[in-house]
Design an enzyme around this catalytic site. Structure first.
Site, PDB file in Angstrom:
ATOM      1  N   ASP A  35       0.827  -1.206   0.000  1.00 20.02           N
ATOM      2  CA  ASP A  35       0.000   0.000   0.000  1.00 20.02           C
ATOM      3  C   ASP A  35       0.864   1.260   0.000  1.00 20.02           C
ATOM      4  O   ASP A  35       1.954   1.261   0.583  1.00 20.02           O
ATOM      5  CB  ASP A  35      -0.894  -0.032   1.254  1.00 20.02           C
ATOM      6  N   ASN A  71     -10.446  -2.328  -6.705  1.00 22.06           N
ATOM      7  CA  ASN A  71      -9.609  -1.438  -7.527  1.00 22.06           C
ATOM      8  C   ASN A  71     -10.185  -1.199  -8.925  1.00 22.06           C
ATOM      9  O   ASN A  71      -9.836  -0.219  -9.584  1.00 22.06           O
ATOM     10  CB  ASN A  71      -8.169  -1.965  -7.657  1.00 22.06           C
TER      11      ASN A  71
HETATM   12  C1  FPP Z   1      -1.694   0.363  -3.410  1.00 21.21           C
HETATM   13  O1  FPP Z   1      -1.280   1.662  -3.532  1.00 21.21           O
HETATM   14  C2  FPP Z   1      -1.244  -0.432  -4.500  1.00 21.21           C
HETATM   15  C3  FPP Z   1      -2.018  -0.903  -5.501  1.00 21.21           C
HETATM   16  C4  FPP Z   1      -3.457  -0.673  -5.639  1.00 21.21           C
HETATM   17  C5  FPP Z   1      -1.446  -1.697  -6.573  1.00 21.21           C
HETATM   18  C6  FPP Z   1      -0.162  -2.393  -6.239  1.00 21.21           C
HETATM   19  C7  FPP Z   1       0.538  -2.515  -7.500  1.00 21.21           C
HETATM   20  C8  FPP Z   1       1.863  -2.491  -7.687  1.00 21.21           C
HETATM   21  C9  FPP Z   1       2.876  -2.473  -6.619  1.00 21.21           C
HETATM   22  C10 FPP Z   1       2.388  -2.492  -9.059  1.00 21.21           C
HETATM   23  C11 FPP Z   1       1.916  -3.606  -9.906  1.00 21.21           C
HETATM   24  C12 FPP Z   1       2.127  -4.925  -9.284  1.00 21.21           C
HETATM   25  C13 FPP Z   1       2.834  -5.906  -9.811  1.00 21.21           C
HETATM   26  C14 FPP Z   1       2.922  -7.217  -9.113  1.00 21.21           C
HETATM   27  C15 FPP Z   1       3.532  -5.751 -11.076  1.00 21.21           C
HETATM   28  P1  FPP Z   1      -2.392   2.773  -3.620  1.00 21.21           P
HETATM   29  O2  FPP Z   1      -2.547   3.175  -5.032  1.00 21.21           O
HETATM   30  O3  FPP Z   1      -3.649   2.276  -2.963  1.00 21.21           O
HETATM   31  O4  FPP Z   1      -1.732   3.904  -2.771  1.00 21.21           O
HETATM   32  P2  FPP Z   1      -2.466   4.984  -1.888  1.00 21.21           P
HETATM   33  O5  FPP Z   1      -3.208   4.223  -0.815  1.00 21.21           O
HETATM   34  O6  FPP Z   1      -1.339   5.784  -1.359  1.00 21.21           O
HETATM   35  O7  FPP Z   1      -3.372   5.732  -2.819  1.00 21.21           O
END
Ligand code: FPP
Length: 248
Positions: A12, A60
Site C-alpha cells: 500500500d 480497484n
Molecule cells: C496500493 O497503492 C497499490 C495498488 C493498488 C497496486 C499495487 C501494484 C503495484 C505495486 C504495481 C503492480 C504490481 C505488480 C505485481 C507488477 P495505492 O494506489 O492504494 O496507494 P495509496 O493508498 O497511497 O493511494
C-alpha cells in the site's frame, strides 16, 4: 532468524508516494514495481517458500479508468520482463482472484508465465489479481453448493479442509506473516479465511520506499513472536511449528 514459510504482503502507498512528490499516481505504481522486484529476490534468497502479493483488488476496478488501464499495462510488462528472472531463480508463478475479469492480453501473458514456471520449486510467487476475499469465498461456497445440489456432497461433509481446498489458494499453506505498508492497519478484504492465525506486521513505509532491510526487520520482529495457535505457551515449548495445519 526465523523466516516465514509463507509471507503475504498488502503493498500500500504507491499513490501517496507519488502525490507527495506532485507526480501522477502511475509513477508511484511504477516505482512500486521496482520494490516488487527487490522484495521477490530477497524473499527467494532468504528461503521464503510462498510469497503472496496483493497487486489488484476487486475494489480497484472502481478507480479512474486511466489508472486501471495503466496498472494493467504495468502488470503485463512486469510479467513479460520477469519471466526470465523467474526461470533463473526457480520461482513458480500462481494467481488468485477473479482472473476472468482481467484484460485478455494480461490473462494470456499470465497463463504463459504460469505454464513456463510450473515446474519451478524454489519459491511460489502468488499474485492476487482482481482479488477480494469475500468474492473468493462466495465462489468457493457456490462450488460446494453445486456439489450438494447434485448429490455429490452432504452438508455434514463440509469441513474446514474442504473449504480451504475450494478456495483459490488450494495447495498453498496459510500465511505465517502478513505485512502491510503505508501505516494503514486494516486487512482490506485480503485472505480473510487464510489469515486466521497469521502474525500481522504494519510498516509506516510507503510501498515504493519499503526496502529489503525493512523486510528483514519484519522477519526479526516475527522471530520474536510466540505463535500458540490457541494452545498454551507451555504446550508450544519444544515444538517447532512453522504453520498451523490442524491446530486451532
Ligand atoms: C496500493 O497503492 C497499490 C495498488 C493498488 C497496486 C499495487 C501494484 C503495484 C505495486 C504495481 C503492480 C504490481 C505488480 C505485481 C507488477 P495505492 O494506489 O492504494 O496507494 P495509496 O493508498 O497511497 O493511494
Amino acid at each position: 532468524m526465523r523466516i516465514p514459510h509463507h509471507l503475504a504482503i498488502i503493498m500500500d502507498g504507491n499513490g501517496r508516494w507519488a502525490e507527495k512528490r506532485h507526480l501522477p499516481r502511475i509513477i508511484g505504481h511504477r516505482k512500486g514495481v521496482e520494490t516488487v522486484q527487490q522484495i521477490v529476490a530477497t524473499c527467494r534468497k532468504q528461503g521464503v517458500k510462498f510469497l503472496t502479493l496483493f497487486a489488484f483488488s476487486s475494489e480497484n476496478w472502481g478507480r479512474p479508468h486511466d489508472e486501471v488501464d495503466a496498472l494493467m499495462r504495468l502488470l503485463g510488462t512486469f510479467l513479460e520482463k520477469e519471466l526470465s528472472r523467474l526461470l533463473e531463480q526457480g520461482i513458480r508463478l500462481r494467481v488468485i482472484g477473479e482472473t476472468g475479469r482481467l484484460p485478455g492480453q494480461v490473462l494470456r501473458i499470465l497463463q504463459e508465465v504460469m505454464s513456463q514456471t510450473e515446474a519451478n520449486d524454489k519459491m511460489t510467487l502468488c499474485l492476487a489479481l482482481s482479488y477480494g476475499s469475500r468474492n473468493e469465498m462466495v465462489r468457493a461456497f457456490r462450488k460446494i453448493g453445486d456439489q450438494i445440489a447434485c448429490g455429490k456432497v452432504l452438508p455434514e461433509q463440509i469441513s474446514e479442509k474442504m473449504i480451504s481446498e475450494t478456495l483459490d489458494t488450494n495447495g498453498i499453506p496459510d500465511p505465517d506473516l502478513l505485512i502491510r505498508t503505508s501505516g494503514e492497519t486494516r486487512i482490506s478484504n485480503f485472505l480473510l479465511w487464510q489469515l486466521a492465525y497469521t502474525e500481522l506486521y504494519f510498516s509506516e513505509k510507503l510501498w515504493p520506499e519499503f526496502t529489503s532491510s525493512e523486510l528483514l526487520e519484519a522477519f526479526a520482529d516475527f522471530s520474536q513472536r510466540q505463535r500458540r495457535f490457541g494452545l498454551t505457551g507451555a504446550q508450544m515449548e519444544g515444538e517447532e511449528i512453522t504453520h498451523q495445519e490442524g491446530r486451532h
